[in-house]
Design a protein around this motif. Structure first.
Motif, PDB file in Angstrom:
ATOM      1  N   TYR A  97     -22.123  -7.661   9.168  1.00  0.00           N
ATOM      2  CA  TYR A  97     -20.955  -7.991   8.360  1.00  0.00           C
ATOM      3  C   TYR A  97     -19.684  -7.778   9.164  1.00  0.00           C
ATOM      4  N   GLU A  98     -18.747  -8.710   9.054  1.00  0.00           N
ATOM      5  CA  GLU A  98     -17.442  -8.578   9.688  1.00  0.00           C
ATOM      6  C   GLU A  98     -16.373  -8.564   8.610  1.00  0.00           C
ATOM      7  N   PRO A  99     -15.412  -7.654   8.709  1.00  0.00           N
ATOM      8  CA  PRO A  99     -14.338  -7.640   7.703  1.00  0.00           C
ATOM      9  C   PRO A  99     -13.519  -8.925   7.766  1.00  0.00           C
ATOM     10  N   SER A 100     -12.876  -9.240   6.686  1.00  0.00           N
ATOM     11  CA  SER A 100     -12.043 -10.448   6.625  1.00  0.00           C
ATOM     12  C   SER A 100     -10.944 -10.385   7.678  1.00  0.00           C
ATOM     13  N   SER A 101     -10.606 -11.535   8.230  1.00  0.00           N
ATOM     14  CA  SER A 101      -9.543 -11.588   9.230  1.00  0.00           C
ATOM     15  C   SER A 101      -8.195 -11.277   8.587  1.00  0.00           C
ATOM     16  N   ASP A 102      -7.267 -10.781   9.392  1.00  0.00           N
ATOM     17  CA  ASP A 102      -5.935 -10.429   8.915  1.00  0.00           C
ATOM     18  C   ASP A 102      -5.107 -11.702   8.818  1.00  0.00           C
ATOM     19  N   THR A 103      -4.792 -12.118   7.601  1.00  0.00           N
ATOM     20  CA  THR A 103      -4.060 -13.371   7.429  1.00  0.00           C
ATOM     21  C   THR A 103      -2.630 -13.298   7.960  1.00  0.00           C
ATOM     22  N   THR A 104      -2.089 -12.093   8.124  1.00  0.00           N
ATOM     23  CA  THR A 104      -0.715 -11.996   8.646  1.00  0.00           C
ATOM     24  C   THR A 104      -0.624 -12.546  10.067  1.00  0.00           C
ATOM     25  N   VAL A 105      -1.726 -12.433  10.829  1.00  0.00           N
ATOM     26  CA  VAL A 105      -1.736 -12.981  12.190  1.00  0.00           C
ATOM     27  C   VAL A 105      -1.620 -14.503  12.141  1.00  0.00           C
ATOM     28  N   ALA A 106      -2.376 -15.127  11.227  1.00  0.00           N
ATOM     29  CA  ALA A 106      -2.315 -16.583  11.090  1.00  0.00           C
ATOM     30  C   ALA A 106      -0.929 -17.034  10.635  1.00  0.00           C
ATOM     31  N   VAL A 107      -0.351 -16.297   9.677  1.00  0.00           N
ATOM     32  CA  VAL A 107       0.984 -16.641   9.182  1.00  0.00           C
ATOM     33  C   VAL A 107       2.011 -16.585  10.307  1.00  0.00           C
ATOM     34  N   LEU A 182       6.406  -8.988 -14.959  1.00  0.00           N
ATOM     35  CA  LEU A 182       5.300  -8.089 -14.633  1.00  0.00           C
ATOM     36  C   LEU A 182       4.827  -8.385 -13.225  1.00  0.00           C
ATOM     37  N   THR A 183       4.778  -7.340 -12.375  1.00  0.00           N
ATOM     38  CA  THR A 183       4.340  -7.480 -10.991  1.00  0.00           C
ATOM     39  C   THR A 183       3.137  -6.580 -10.732  1.00  0.00           C
ATOM     40  N   GLN A 184       2.340  -6.961  -9.749  1.00  0.00           N
ATOM     41  CA  GLN A 184       1.130  -6.217  -9.421  1.00  0.00           C
ATOM     42  C   GLN A 184       0.872  -6.310  -7.919  1.00  0.00           C
ATOM     43  N   VAL A 185       0.612  -5.180  -7.266  1.00  0.00           N
ATOM     44  CA  VAL A 185       0.249  -5.204  -5.854  1.00  0.00           C
ATOM     45  C   VAL A 185      -1.244  -5.464  -5.737  1.00  0.00           C
ATOM     46  N   PRO A 186      -1.697  -6.002  -4.606  1.00  0.00           N
ATOM     47  CA  PRO A 186      -3.135  -6.299  -4.457  1.00  0.00           C
ATOM     48  C   PRO A 186      -3.974  -5.029  -4.519  1.00  0.00           C
ATOM     49  N   ARG A 187      -5.209  -5.189  -4.914  1.00  0.00           N
ATOM     50  CA  ARG A 187      -6.125  -4.057  -4.961  1.00  0.00           C
ATOM     51  C   ARG A 187      -6.465  -3.607  -3.550  1.00  0.00           C
ATOM     52  N   ARG A 188      -6.871  -2.338  -3.407  1.00  0.00           N
ATOM     53  CA  ARG A 188      -7.204  -1.748  -2.119  1.00  0.00           C
ATOM     54  C   ARG A 188      -8.625  -1.178  -2.169  1.00  0.00           C
ATOM     55  N   TYR A 189      -9.270  -1.155  -0.998  1.00  0.00           N
ATOM     56  CA  TYR A 189     -10.616  -0.582  -0.906  1.00  0.00           C
ATOM     57  C   TYR A 189     -10.492   0.791  -0.266  1.00  0.00           C
ATOM     58  N   GLU A 190     -10.669   1.829  -1.059  1.00  0.00           N
ATOM     59  CA  GLU A 190     -10.519   3.208  -0.583  1.00  0.00           C
ATOM     60  C   GLU A 190     -11.653   4.067  -1.110  1.00  0.00           C
ATOM     61  N   GLY A 191     -12.166   4.923  -0.235  1.00  0.00           N
ATOM     62  CA  GLY A 191     -13.186   5.872  -0.664  1.00  0.00           C
ATOM     63  C   GLY A 191     -14.432   5.234  -1.231  1.00  0.00           C
ATOM     64  N   GLY A 192     -14.786   4.051  -0.702  1.00  0.00           N
ATOM     65  CA  GLY A 192     -15.997   3.393  -1.145  1.00  0.00           C
ATOM     66  C   GLY A 192     -15.867   2.614  -2.438  1.00  0.00           C
ATOM     67  N   ARG A 193     -14.626   2.421  -2.938  1.00  0.00           N
ATOM     68  CA  ARG A 193     -14.456   1.644  -4.174  1.00  0.00           C
ATOM     69  C   ARG A 193     -13.101   0.947  -4.166  1.00  0.00           C
ATOM     70  N   TRP A 194     -13.034  -0.096  -4.972  1.00  0.00           N
ATOM     71  CA  TRP A 194     -11.779  -0.829  -5.113  1.00  0.00           C
ATOM     72  C   TRP A 194     -10.867  -0.115  -6.098  1.00  0.00           C
ATOM     73  N   THR A 195      -9.606  -0.016  -5.745  1.00  0.00           N
ATOM     74  CA  THR A 195      -8.620   0.580  -6.650  1.00  0.00           C
ATOM     75  C   THR A 195      -7.466  -0.401  -6.847  1.00  0.00           C
ATOM     76  N   LEU A 196      -6.912  -0.378  -8.050  1.00  0.00           N
ATOM     77  CA  LEU A 196      -5.799  -1.251  -8.395  1.00  0.00           C
ATOM     78  C   LEU A 196      -4.668  -0.401  -8.941  1.00  0.00           C
ATOM     79  N   ASP A 197      -3.517  -0.484  -8.309  1.00  0.00           N
ATOM     80  CA  ASP A 197      -2.367   0.319  -8.721  1.00  0.00           C
ATOM     81  C   ASP A 197      -1.847  -0.128 -10.084  1.00  0.00           C
ATOM     82  N   PRO A 198      -1.102   0.747 -10.767  1.00  0.00           N
ATOM     83  CA  PRO A 198      -0.487   0.354 -12.045  1.00  0.00           C
ATOM     84  C   PRO A 198       0.473  -0.819 -11.870  1.00  0.00           C
ATOM     85  N   SER A 199       0.606  -1.602 -12.910  1.00  0.00           N
ATOM     86  CA  SER A 199       1.569  -2.707 -12.904  1.00  0.00           C
ATOM     87  C   SER A 199       2.986  -2.157 -13.057  1.00  0.00           C
TER      88      SER A 199
END
Length: 451
Positions: A97-107, A182-199
């Protein structure tokens, strides 16, 4: 050109397509016989394409020890491609498995190449909400932007409020002086699970884009409002261990601590975004199984009393499992009603005609008319004459509010290419503003007569 798409659906399968795009005609053909997520593609030579595909479903991970499989496909008829021409088996071999590429480089790369050629370019995606003000200005919320304001006549950007996440919902308060976003930041993968910050809800001055106040939710949420400016945040955390699951918190001017328990939010089914609503309206299911027995309920402000209005399913003999959607309140010669979208769930996947637009008598819920469709409705706006709906297929359909008959329909295209609509609002009589997946805002005329 080959283009790989896809993602994991979160429950079982990896969905996606391998598209072959003819750069002369602009026609794209979907090559794979069965949906698969395409993770890497490269032409080794004109006849041979190297691919990395995701496994078809969860059960294959144990068998292969990975979620990525590599294969090579050689053909001498790529120029005569037809839909579904590539069928399994593909001779795939497991790869790490390879992690997803960093889209900021493409941008950054695309921006640099454009600057070298004298072109200005910036990434712009996903106009998730669009609203029109009485003076003709158009408000939009999108990825990277909490709110921006455009002139409805010249198309000039008047001001913009950047955000680290995505603007998803806009509520214009009475008087057209203030908007809630209403705004929302993207979810993050931390500690073996996905987390989503409060809106976060931004209260923005519509004269110049100044952020007056910031309202922080205790969880991921959606905002629900009514015509007098009252609003609330409904917790959307579907984690069974969440301490806030099922909470509805009233926004100002209600008491800061005004919170009620409405029951858990069901991930796919409970969104119910109704324009011009006279009350705070929600979907509520059973406490132990929130996806079952869903009712449309009204919540009083500030007391928090919950009143059941009518079941989401109008056909009791069918006993269907219905998904919520978007809609609008209207009051015309046929009386007060909700016009809303949704879909009937089927365990085997989306069936033709399973999506719908319905008109229901308010507040009792009797069915007045129904329009069925194959694809999901993305956004809806309505007045006493017409209901305007855009579908994820790229089609705009205009229905007569009184009886649901089709007034007009068209496929949305720019320079001959289809677009994916995400949001819609009435700008003026005979004009709509439509936000698209690729960051554009289309101002579309609606014909006065059927056609």
């Amino acid at each position: 050109m080959v283009i790989g798409t896809g993602s994991y659906d979160g429950g079982w399968s990896y969905n996606g397509k391998l598209l072959l795009l003819d750069l002369t005609t602009g026609i794209a053909v979907s090559l794979l016989g069965h949906p698969r997520e395409v993770r890497r593609i490269a032409w080794r030579r004109p006849q041979t394409l190297d691919l990395v595909l995701a496994i078809p479903c969860d059960a294959d991970e144990q068998r292969f020890g990975t979620t990525s499989l590599a294969c090579s496909i050689s053909r001498d008829d790529w120029d005569r491609a037809v839909v579904g021409m590539l069928r399994m088996p593909y001779g795939e071999k497991p790869v790490p498995y390879e992690p997803s590429s960093d889209t900021t480089v493409a941008v950054a790369t695309v921006a640099r190449l454009c600057r070298q050629r004298g072109q200005a370019w910036a990434a712009r995606r996903g106009v998730w909400a669009v609203e029109a003000l009485r003076d003709g200005r158009i408000l939009t919320a999108l990825e990277g932007v909490g709110l921006e304001c455009w002139s409805g006549t010249s198309g000039e950007l008047l001001w913009q409020v950047p955000t680290g996440g995505t603007g998803y919902q806009i509520r214009v308060l009475p008087g057209d002086r203030t908007a809630l976003v209403l705004t929302q930041v993207p979810r993050r993968y931390e500690g073996g699970r996905w987390t989503l910050d409060p809106s976060v809800v931004l209260e923005i001055d519509l004269d110049d884009g100044t952020v007056r106040k910031t309202h922080e939710s205790s969880s991921p949420a959606v905002v629900v409002g009514r015509t007098d400016g009252s609003w609330a945040l409904r917790d959307t955390d579907h984690d069974g261990c969440s301490k806030t699951a099922g909470e509805v918190t009233f926004g100002p001017p209600a008491a800061a601590a005004a919170t009620i328990r409405l029951g858990p939010y069901d991930l796919f089914n409970h969104f119910f975004d109704i324009r011009y609503a006279p009350e705070l309206l929600f979907l509520r299911g059973r406490g132990d199984e929130p996806w079952r027995d869903k009712w449309v309920v009204a919540v009083d402000v500030p007391g928090g009393q919950i009143r059941r209005l009518f079941p989401l399913e109008w056909d009791t003999s069918r006993g269907g499992h219905l998904f919520g959607g978007v809609g609008a309140y209207c009051d015309d010669r046929a009386g007060p009603s909700l016009v809303h979208t949704g879909a009937v769930h089927n365990g085997g996947g989306r069936l033709p005609g399973s999506a719908f637009v319905v008109r229901r008598r308010y507040p009792t819920g009797e069915l007045q008319w129904i329009f069925t469709a194959d694809g999901e409705a993305a956004a809806l706006d309505a007045d006493d004459t017409f209901v305007h709906v855009v579908f994820s297929s790229g089609e705009l359909v205009v229905l007569k509010t009184e009886d649901g008959n089709v007034h007009a329909r068209q496929e949305l295209r720019i320079a001959g290419h289809p677009v994916v609509p995400l949001s819609l609002t009435r700008v003026a009589v005979g004009r709509l503003a439509i936000g698209t997946l690729d960051g554009q805002v289309l101002v579309v005329p609606v014909p006065a007569a059927a056609g």
